[in-house]
Design a protein around this motif. Structure first.
Motif, PDB file in Angstrom:
ATOM      1  N   ALA A 166     -30.771   9.632  12.972  1.00 14.91           N
ATOM      2  CA  ALA A 166     -31.843   9.910  12.018  1.00 14.91           C
ATOM      3  C   ALA A 166     -33.094   9.100  12.350  1.00 14.91           C
ATOM      4  O   ALA A 166     -34.219   9.625  12.298  1.00 14.91           O
ATOM      5  N   VAL A 167     -32.913   7.848  12.710  1.00 15.63           N
ATOM      6  CA  VAL A 167     -34.053   7.005  13.086  1.00 15.63           C
ATOM      7  C   VAL A 167     -34.690   7.523  14.371  1.00 15.63           C
ATOM      8  O   VAL A 167     -35.917   7.555  14.498  1.00 15.63           O
ATOM      9  N   LEU A 168     -33.870   7.940  15.322  1.00 14.91           N
ATOM     10  CA  LEU A 168     -34.398   8.506  16.562  1.00 14.91           C
ATOM     11  C   LEU A 168     -35.211   9.770  16.287  1.00 14.91           C
ATOM     12  O   LEU A 168     -36.293   9.953  16.844  1.00 14.91           O
ATOM     13  N   ALA A 218     -32.266  15.956  14.746  1.00 17.68           N
ATOM     14  CA  ALA A 218     -31.503  14.879  15.364  1.00 17.68           C
ATOM     15  C   ALA A 218     -30.093  14.794  14.784  1.00 17.68           C
ATOM     16  O   ALA A 218     -29.121  14.591  15.528  1.00 17.68           O
ATOM     17  N   LEU A 219     -29.966  14.935  13.493  1.00 17.42           N
ATOM     18  CA  LEU A 219     -28.636  14.895  12.884  1.00 17.42           C
ATOM     19  C   LEU A 219     -27.787  16.083  13.333  1.00 17.42           C
ATOM     20  O   LEU A 219     -26.594  15.939  13.611  1.00 17.42           O
ATOM     21  N   PHE A 220     -28.404  17.253  13.428  1.00 19.33           N
ATOM     22  CA  PHE A 220     -27.674  18.420  13.909  1.00 19.33           C
ATOM     23  C   PHE A 220     -27.286  18.263  15.375  1.00 19.33           C
ATOM     24  O   PHE A 220     -26.178  18.616  15.778  1.00 19.33           O
ATOM     25  N   GLY A 221     -28.199  17.731  16.179  1.00 19.37           N
ATOM     26  CA  GLY A 221     -27.891  17.496  17.586  1.00 19.37           C
ATOM     27  C   GLY A 221     -26.771  16.490  17.774  1.00 19.37           C
ATOM     28  O   GLY A 221     -25.912  16.648  18.649  1.00 19.37           O
ATOM     29  N   ASP A 222     -26.760  15.452  16.951  1.00 20.35           N
ATOM     30  CA  ASP A 222     -25.676  14.470  17.005  1.00 20.35           C
ATOM     31  C   ASP A 222     -24.351  15.113  16.613  1.00 20.35           C
ATOM     32  O   ASP A 222     -23.319  14.873  17.252  1.00 20.35           O
ATOM     33  N   PHE A 223     -24.385  15.944  15.592  1.00 19.87           N
ATOM     34  CA  PHE A 223     -23.172  16.628  15.155  1.00 19.87           C
ATOM     35  C   PHE A 223     -22.620  17.548  16.242  1.00 19.87           C
ATOM     36  O   PHE A 223     -21.425  17.535  16.542  1.00 19.87           O
ATOM     37  N   GLY A 250     -28.069  13.964  22.997  1.00 21.24           N
ATOM     38  CA  GLY A 250     -28.016  15.300  22.412  1.00 21.24           C
ATOM     39  C   GLY A 250     -28.854  15.396  21.154  1.00 21.24           C
ATOM     40  O   GLY A 250     -29.514  16.413  20.911  1.00 21.24           O
ATOM     41  N   ALA A 251     -28.863  14.323  20.353  1.00 20.67           N
ATOM     42  CA  ALA A 251     -29.691  14.297  19.148  1.00 20.67           C
ATOM     43  C   ALA A 251     -31.170  14.366  19.503  1.00 20.67           C
ATOM     44  O   ALA A 251     -31.941  15.082  18.860  1.00 20.67           O
ATOM     45  N   ALA A 252     -31.570  13.640  20.542  1.00 22.65           N
ATOM     46  CA  ALA A 252     -32.976  13.657  20.960  1.00 22.65           C
ATOM     47  C   ALA A 252     -33.377  15.032  21.486  1.00 22.65           C
ATOM     48  O   ALA A 252     -34.463  15.533  21.176  1.00 22.65           O
ATOM     49  N   VAL A 253     -32.504  15.659  22.248  1.00 18.46           N
ATOM     50  CA  VAL A 253     -32.828  16.970  22.832  1.00 18.46           C
ATOM     51  C   VAL A 253     -32.992  18.019  21.737  1.00 18.46           C
ATOM     52  O   VAL A 253     -33.966  18.791  21.721  1.00 18.46           O
ATOM     53  N   ILE A 254     -32.068  18.059  20.794  1.00 18.51           N
ATOM     54  CA  ILE A 254     -32.147  19.059  19.726  1.00 18.51           C
ATOM     55  C   ILE A 254     -33.320  18.767  18.790  1.00 18.51           C
ATOM     56  O   ILE A 254     -33.986  19.687  18.300  1.00 18.51           O
ATOM     57  N   SER A 255     -33.613  17.499  18.561  1.00 15.04           N
ATOM     58  CA  SER A 255     -34.746  17.140  17.716  1.00 15.04           C
ATOM     59  C   SER A 255     -36.057  17.589  18.340  1.00 15.04           C
ATOM     60  O   SER A 255     -36.918  18.176  17.665  1.00 15.04           O
TER      61      SER A 255
END
Length: 89
Positions: free
Chosen positions: A9-11, A41-46, A63-68
């Motif tokens: 989330a912070v990222l 980011a949360l969806f990418g992490d998931f 993955g979180a950074a890419v999806i964000s």
């Protein structure tokens, strides 16, 4: 797992802030940009954690950074105005 989600989330918030400051003229209102960055980011992490399993924190953050970034790119407006010519009748 909580720290991983918090880190994602912070990222997402940092990426949204950077995008909002760099592309201020091409993005909509800042609250929408920030919420989209965090949600992406949360969806990418998931998704990354589901695909790879636990124990891959750095890959999950990647993955979180890419999806964000991908979700933030969907908010971009065209740089210039589109010129439309009316068709002659």
């Amino acid at each position: 797992m909580i720290f991983e989600a918090l880190g994602s989330a912070v990222l997402g918030l940092i990426l949204a802030w950077a995008g909002a400051h760099r592309l201020v003229h091409r993005l909509p209102a800042r609250p929408l940009v920030y919420s989209t960055g965090v949600a992406g980011a949360l969806f990418g992490d998931f998704v990354t954690r589901t695909a790879l399993g636990p124990g891959t924190v750095l890959l999950s953050l990647l993955g979180a950074a890419v999806i964000s970034v991908a979700s933030l790119s969907l908010l971009l407006r065209p740089a210039g105005r589109l010129r439309r010519r009316s068709a002659p009748a």
